[in-house]
Design an enzyme around this catalytic site. Sequence first.
Site, mmCIF file in Angstrom:
data_model
loop_
_atom_site.group_PDB
_atom_site.id
_atom_site.type_symbol
_atom_site.label_atom_id
_atom_site.label_comp_id
_atom_site.label_asym_id
_atom_site.label_seq_id
_atom_site.Cartn_x
_atom_site.Cartn_y
_atom_site.Cartn_z
ATOM 1 C CB ALA A 14 -30.468 -17.681 -23.454
ATOM 2 C CB ALA A 15 -29.704 -22.832 -23.402
ATOM 3 C CG ASP A 64 -27.442 -18.953 -18.434
ATOM 4 O OD1 ASP A 64 -27.016 -19.901 -17.774
ATOM 5 O OD2 ASP A 64 -27.722 -17.852 -17.935
ATOM 6 C CG ASN A 67 -23.405 -24.793 -19.567
ATOM 7 O OD1 ASN A 67 -23.825 -25.758 -20.201
ATOM 8 N ND2 ASN A 67 -24.016 -23.627 -19.576
ATOM 9 C CE1 TYR A 103 -4.010 1.703 -0.302
ATOM 10 C CE2 TYR A 103 -3.504 2.712 1.817
ATOM 11 C CZ TYR A 103 -4.282 2.648 0.671
ATOM 12 O OH TYR A 103 -5.326 3.514 0.502
ATOM 13 C CG ASP A 123 -28.724 -18.126 -13.932
ATOM 14 O OD1 ASP A 123 -28.543 -18.824 -14.942
ATOM 15 O OD2 ASP A 123 -28.539 -18.548 -12.785
ATOM 16 C CE LYS A 162 -21.271 -20.174 -14.981
ATOM 17 N NZ LYS A 162 -22.206 -21.065 -15.653
#
Length: 759
Positions: free
Chosen positions: A195-196, A160, A317, A37, A135, A92
Amino acid sequence: MGLREDALHYHSKGRKGKIETGITKECKTQRDITLAYSPGVAEPCKEIAKDPSLVYEYTAKGNLVAVVTNGTAILGLGAIGPLAGKPVMEGKAVLFKMFADIDCYDIELNAKTPEEIISACRMLEPTFGGINLEDIKAPECFEVEEKLREELDIPVFHDDQHGTAIVSGAALLNACEITGRKISEIKCVVNGAGAAAISCAQMYLNLGLKRENLILCDSKGVVYKGRIEGMNKYKQRFENDTAKRTLAEALEGADFFCGLSVAGAVTQDMVKTMAANPIIFAMANPDPEISPKDIKAVRNDAIIATGRSDYPNQVNNVLGYPYIFRGAMDVLSRRINEEMKMAAVHAIAALAKEDIPESVTKSYQNAGNMEFGREYLIPKPFDPRLLLKVAPAVAKAAIDTKVARKNIDLEHYVDQLESRLGVLQSVTRKIKRSVVVKNRNSGKKMRVVLPEGTSPKILKAAEIVKSEGICEPILLGNIDKIKKLIVEAKLDKQLANIEIIDPIESEQSQKYASLLLEKRARKGVTRMGAYELIAGDHHYFASMMVEAGDADAFCSGVHHNYGDTLRPALQIIGTKADKILAGIYLLLWKDRSIFVADTTVNITSTAEQLAQIAIQTHDLAKIHLTEQPRVAMLSFSNFGSTKHPEAEKVCKATGIVKKLRPDIEIDGEMQADFALSSELLDRSYGFSTLKGPANVLIFPDLTSGNIAYKLLGNLGGATSIGPILTGMKKPVNVLARNSDIEEIVNLITFTVHSAQNGI
């Protein structure tokens, strides 16, 4: 407890949630804080201000992904909101880190419109090296991704959409191969227009499916040319000029069904109408459009995939996105384009055709048949090779299509990826490459005899070392029995030309018996006894093969006691005149590796023997480690702190090594905690000649060495390779009893590598 209770307990036990932050640099002193820092941090700030690209050099941006959602399409739960979606986003992040060593922050947005999501991500760009959209409901998700890909200079990927498309695309390629189809000829029905599903449909077209052979269905039926109800511009891309109006009609004669809709959407009657060898990917979660059980009840020729882990062929996925981001970010790609996605498809599909490591099969003990075929179209998520195959393929595509800002040596890149898997993978793969290169350069491979030829583990290990070019294995045992076992293990193609010797029938047995008699004639062995040992004990036959030059090395011990395996080798081959026989283990953790000796042979040793063990272990470590060996001679005493003959013996041994081999970095006697901590050593014993933490530990006796390595393995989480014998005249290694296939392969490889380097 049931799944619900287990899941709630899992997320709430101990530290709440599933992720935490960590630091990557030491911060233990005032000096460290000054550098981390103020005022030290100003220096990288100024450099980045002058050259913004240096942000990837001085910060974590290049390994940081944002997982972004507005909570409008969480799993199969729908629009439950960003707060309720947070556990999914944390999950995720866990998978990104676990599978590809990518750091993530989950970002849950109170965003109602696509414009708000786009604006938030736009403002986040300076922080992150990539954005994974998650999502977000369709069709808004298409608009968000399209706009962000245009505006941002970092990879943006809506998993997705593209994750399912990439993984199912790989599975489809392999299913077509198994059924003898060309993708350009199949008739495809996609059910679902979210979407998928939209992305999957586009992926299949990109892979060669003809547009006229694709029918898209949604909750209102077929998306046909001229339909108005429930349409949008994304569905319109897939309008089909057909008279079919229902899913049932669309499935008549279809070769391939892709379902990303709802449970129960497909009936057994519909499945009956599909073409021969139908490919059915029922991927609705948590329950598929039709269960595999119901499909098999009416079609025994179907190839089936789902989105669930409790059935074969899970389209998951996680096979894609961690490695796609890894490859994209490691070349500083500006985006993830179609070529990069296609590279991932082909890499995943190709990996399914390779032999599966035992480490993977152990993770899926109830997964059934795990070899390329109808129930194994794509790799399993816990296959560590995905990182080494998919990420480089994606990186290469980024470089080839000129969206990468950084050009890399792809061969060296694989080495870097291996280090992310941990030291074990890195070390073993490095040694395998070295062995194969030396074999190629010399034009020949070492011949390694394996006395336990009827062991299924040994057969599989033999297939691996043969196919990978490590050595030419020789199997001992009843020839008919071994050949039958090879066929049962489905290794007959791979081991078609392997050498098998039955000592009972071998013409060499009489010759070997005569040689054994010469060596043991005055040690209680008769002529008949010598023949019985050679013909009846495969370890005597194997040892004599090596001694006579008919084999270069031998490994055994999976199903035999250590002494019964080693004794014949000692009697026939013996130890080098200037060496001492010792057993060494290589212990590996994710971030470090150490050699420990003696762990298997010498109960007690003199100072001179300890010195020789240290020298031999150092020389072994030097050819296997990627860093300079630093040897610590262990004791309960630190540099004379305790006056005792045992401590003085270790001190004397250290002095002998320094005199005989001044090139070796060694010190002692010292306690184990000091040996492994430079900070402790420097603070109390600044005179020590070790320039870093020890990575070779020499124990004062077998008791301490054996206990320590087993404790480190069981409580310390170390993976062990060994025992590696040192001091033999010719290469011999005794496997630990009940070693698994991977351990057998590793020890055979180490045996060959040591022999190639004259150790």
